[in-house]
Design a protein around this motif. Sequence first.
Motif, PDB file in Angstrom:
ATOM      1  N   TYR A 271       0.810  -1.220   0.000  1.00  0.00           N
ATOM      2  CA  TYR A 271       0.000   0.000   0.000  1.00  0.00           C
ATOM      3  C   TYR A 271       0.845   1.273   0.000  1.00  0.00           C
ATOM      4  O   TYR A 271       0.301   2.372  -0.011  1.00  0.00           O
ATOM      5  CB  TYR A 271      -0.919   0.017   1.231  1.00  0.00           C
ATOM      6  CG  TYR A 271      -1.901  -1.129   1.275  1.00  0.00           C
ATOM      7  CD1 TYR A 271      -3.109  -1.057   0.589  1.00  0.00           C
ATOM      8  CD2 TYR A 271      -1.619  -2.280   2.002  1.00  0.00           C
ATOM      9  CE1 TYR A 271      -4.016  -2.108   0.633  1.00  0.00           C
ATOM     10  CE2 TYR A 271      -2.516  -3.339   2.050  1.00  0.00           C
ATOM     11  CZ  TYR A 271      -3.711  -3.249   1.359  1.00  0.00           C
ATOM     12  OH  TYR A 271      -4.597  -4.284   1.390  1.00  0.00           O
ATOM     13  N   ARG A 274       1.745   4.000  -3.656  1.00  0.00           N
ATOM     14  CA  ARG A 274       0.914   5.100  -4.173  1.00  0.00           C
ATOM     15  C   ARG A 274       1.563   6.436  -3.852  1.00  0.00           C
ATOM     16  O   ARG A 274       2.561   6.488  -3.108  1.00  0.00           O
ATOM     17  CB  ARG A 274      -0.481   5.008  -3.548  1.00  0.00           C
ATOM     18  CG  ARG A 274      -0.492   5.217  -2.052  1.00  0.00           C
ATOM     19  CD  ARG A 274      -1.766   4.665  -1.440  1.00  0.00           C
ATOM     20  NE  ARG A 274      -1.807   3.224  -1.596  1.00  0.00           N
ATOM     21  CZ  ARG A 274      -2.898   2.545  -1.950  1.00  0.00           C
ATOM     22  NH1 ARG A 274      -4.019   3.211  -2.198  1.00  0.00           N
ATOM     23  NH2 ARG A 274      -2.873   1.249  -2.073  1.00  0.00           N
ATOM     24  N   SER A 282      -8.358   2.578   0.929  1.00  0.00           N
ATOM     25  CA  SER A 282      -9.421   3.311   0.245  1.00  0.00           C
ATOM     26  C   SER A 282     -10.631   2.408  -0.008  1.00  0.00           C
ATOM     27  O   SER A 282     -10.482   1.322  -0.587  1.00  0.00           O
ATOM     28  CB  SER A 282      -8.907   3.867  -1.085  1.00  0.00           C
ATOM     29  OG  SER A 282      -9.957   4.294  -1.900  1.00  0.00           O
ATOM     30  N   GLU A 285     -11.026   1.831  -3.741  1.00  0.00           N
ATOM     31  CA  GLU A 285     -10.110   0.817  -4.258  1.00  0.00           C
ATOM     32  C   GLU A 285     -10.610  -0.587  -3.936  1.00  0.00           C
ATOM     33  O   GLU A 285     -10.502  -1.507  -4.757  1.00  0.00           O
ATOM     34  CB  GLU A 285      -8.721   1.028  -3.667  1.00  0.00           C
ATOM     35  CG  GLU A 285      -7.666   0.081  -4.190  1.00  0.00           C
ATOM     36  CD  GLU A 285      -6.298   0.369  -3.605  1.00  0.00           C
ATOM     37  OE1 GLU A 285      -5.452  -0.539  -3.634  1.00  0.00           O
ATOM     38  OE2 GLU A 285      -6.083   1.501  -3.122  1.00  0.00           O
ATOM     39  N   GLU A 286     -11.186  -0.775  -2.742  1.00  0.00           N
ATOM     40  CA  GLU A 286     -11.732  -2.075  -2.373  1.00  0.00           C
ATOM     41  C   GLU A 286     -12.920  -2.439  -3.256  1.00  0.00           C
ATOM     42  O   GLU A 286     -13.082  -3.597  -3.665  1.00  0.00           O
ATOM     43  CB  GLU A 286     -12.146  -2.056  -0.900  1.00  0.00           C
ATOM     44  CG  GLU A 286     -12.875  -3.303  -0.418  1.00  0.00           C
ATOM     45  CD  GLU A 286     -12.019  -4.559  -0.497  1.00  0.00           C
ATOM     46  OE1 GLU A 286     -12.606  -5.661  -0.479  1.00  0.00           O
ATOM     47  OE2 GLU A 286     -10.776  -4.443  -0.583  1.00  0.00           O
ATOM     48  N   ARG A 288     -13.395  -1.434  -6.389  1.00  0.00           N
ATOM     49  CA  ARG A 288     -12.841  -1.806  -7.703  1.00  0.00           C
ATOM     50  C   ARG A 288     -12.207  -3.196  -7.642  1.00  0.00           C
ATOM     51  O   ARG A 288     -12.306  -3.976  -8.601  1.00  0.00           O
ATOM     52  CB  ARG A 288     -11.824  -0.755  -8.150  1.00  0.00           C
ATOM     53  CG  ARG A 288     -12.432   0.605  -8.455  1.00  0.00           C
ATOM     54  CD  ARG A 288     -11.430   1.510  -9.148  1.00  0.00           C
ATOM     55  NE  ARG A 288     -10.309   1.863  -8.278  1.00  0.00           N
ATOM     56  CZ  ARG A 288     -10.266   2.940  -7.511  1.00  0.00           C
ATOM     57  NH1 ARG A 288     -11.297   3.784  -7.498  1.00  0.00           N
ATOM     58  NH2 ARG A 288      -9.211   3.205  -6.770  1.00  0.00           N
ATOM     59  N   ARG A 289     -11.564  -3.517  -6.534  1.00  0.00           N
ATOM     60  CA  ARG A 289     -10.917  -4.823  -6.409  1.00  0.00           C
ATOM     61  C   ARG A 289     -11.943  -5.948  -6.395  1.00  0.00           C
ATOM     62  O   ARG A 289     -11.763  -6.992  -7.048  1.00  0.00           O
ATOM     63  CB  ARG A 289     -10.084  -4.853  -5.122  1.00  0.00           C
ATOM     64  CG  ARG A 289      -9.178  -6.083  -4.991  1.00  0.00           C
ATOM     65  CD  ARG A 289      -8.821  -6.341  -3.547  1.00  0.00           C
ATOM     66  NE  ARG A 289     -10.009  -6.650  -2.756  1.00  0.00           N
ATOM     67  CZ  ARG A 289     -10.594  -7.839  -2.766  1.00  0.00           C
ATOM     68  NH1 ARG A 289     -10.135  -8.824  -3.527  1.00  0.00           N
ATOM     69  NH2 ARG A 289     -11.654  -8.049  -2.018  1.00  0.00           N
ATOM     70  N   GLU A 319     -12.215   7.943  -0.970  1.00  0.00           N
ATOM     71  CA  GLU A 319     -10.806   7.588  -1.115  1.00  0.00           C
ATOM     72  C   GLU A 319     -10.146   7.327   0.232  1.00  0.00           C
ATOM     73  O   GLU A 319      -8.953   7.056   0.291  1.00  0.00           O
ATOM     74  CB  GLU A 319     -10.053   8.715  -1.843  1.00  0.00           C
ATOM     75  CG  GLU A 319     -10.510   8.930  -3.279  1.00  0.00           C
ATOM     76  CD  GLU A 319     -10.317   7.676  -4.143  1.00  0.00           C
ATOM     77  OE1 GLU A 319      -9.334   6.939  -3.906  1.00  0.00           O
ATOM     78  OE2 GLU A 319     -11.159   7.432  -5.024  1.00  0.00           O
TER      79      GLU A 319
END
Length: 411
Positions: A271, A274, A282, A285-286, A288-289, A319
Motif C-alpha cells: 500500500y 501510491r 481506500s 479501491e476495495e 474496484r478490487r 478515497e
Amino acid sequence: MPKLSTAHPRYSKHKASGQAFVKIEGQFFYLGLHGSEISKQQYDRIIAEWLSNNRRLKSPTDEDGKSGISCSITRLCIDFYKHAKVYYRKNGKQTGEAVNIKNALKYLRELYGDLPAEEFSPLKLQAVQQHMIKNGICRKSINRHTDRIKRCFLWGGQKEMIPAATYTALRLVKGLKSGRTDAKESKPVKPIAPSIIFETLTHMGKIPSDMVRIQMLTGCRPGEVCMMRPCDIDRSSEVWLYTPKEHKTEHAGKVRVVFIGPEAQAILTPYLSRPSEKFCFSPAEETRRRAADARSKRKRPLKYEYRKRKPQPKRRPGEKYTTASYRKAIHRGCDAAFKPPKELEGEQALQWAKEHRWAPNRVRHTTATAVRKRFGLEAAQVILGHSHADVTQMYAEVNMEKGIEVIRQIG
C-alpha cells in the motif's frame, strides 16, 4: 439587497449636536465629537464588546452593581452552541464535541429553558441529572453531560451574560458515583478473542482485513489506521515509526508515534507504492478490487446474460476509510461469519447479529491485553500511547493467569 448579517453597526454623525453615535439593537450610544480620536476609540470598544458577546449587548446592571435579569437558559444554550461549533475544531473540521454539547444542553432546556440563566442552581442541576437518568442515559454519559453544562455556564460568566457566582455554585455538584445512583452502568469494552477476529477476516474484503491485521500488530486506534499515508511513515530504521497527521490527544500537545514491526510492514508494503499524500486504505479501491475479482471468476460471458440495471448509489465510495465505514466493513464480515440459526426470525435474528458483531476499538483492547501479559503494564502504556498507566489499565485486562499461578505457589 440582502441584509448583511456580518456587517458591523455604523459609526454615524448626529447632525443636530455634531456628536458621533452608533445604534445597536435599537439603542443609541453617543461617543463624543464626530471625527475625534476619543469617539473612534469609544466606537471600537463598544463594537469589540458587542462582538465578544456574540453580537449581543451585555445584560443591564442595577444600582447595586449586580447583574439584573440576564438572558434565559435557552438563549445561553444557543449562544454557547454557536461558540462550540467554531471552537471545537481540529485541522479546520468540526469535532464531535460540538454535537455532544448540543445533546447535553437538550436535557437542560427541556426542564429549565425559560428560566433566567442566573437563577440556575446546584439543586436544579441535580434535577437535570435525574432527568437524564429517567431518559435511560448511562452514568458515565451523565457525568460527561454534567461537565458540558457547567462549561456552558462558565462561558456565560466569561461573556458577562450571567454572574460568575452562578458557575461557582454549580461546581459544588459532583459526578454520579458507581453503585450510589439509579443510573444504569455502561457495558465495559472487552477484548475480542483472536479466534473470533480471524474467523471474521475470512469473510471480509482484502483491504479492511489488512487494516484489522495492522491494528492487531500495532495497537493503534481505528482512526489512526484509517488515515495512514506513506508520507507519515518513517522507514529509515528496522522498526518503522508512524506519526499520524492528527490524533486523539493532539489538542493537549501530545505526540503520537505508532511502532510498525516486520509482520505489519509486510502487510503494509503493497500500500506504500501510491503517491505519498494519498491514503493507504481506500473504500473506492476495495470496491474496484471486488468488481475485478468477480469478473475474473465469471465463467459465462457477460454479453450473454440479462442484467437488470441497478440504481445508482446515493453515495459513492470515498478515497479514505472513516471509522464508521471501517466499522461497517467489519460488521458485514461478522454477519457473514456468524449467521443466526434458522429457527430465529425477525427481531430475534437481528438481536443475534447484533450480539455477534464486534467493533474495531476492541482490537486495540486485545493487543493491549496481550502486550501487558507478555511485557508488563509499562510496555502496554508505550504501545498504546498513553501518558498515564491508569488509562492503560482500562484497555489492558489484568493477567488472571499470573495471579492464579502466584497463589498456587504461595499457598
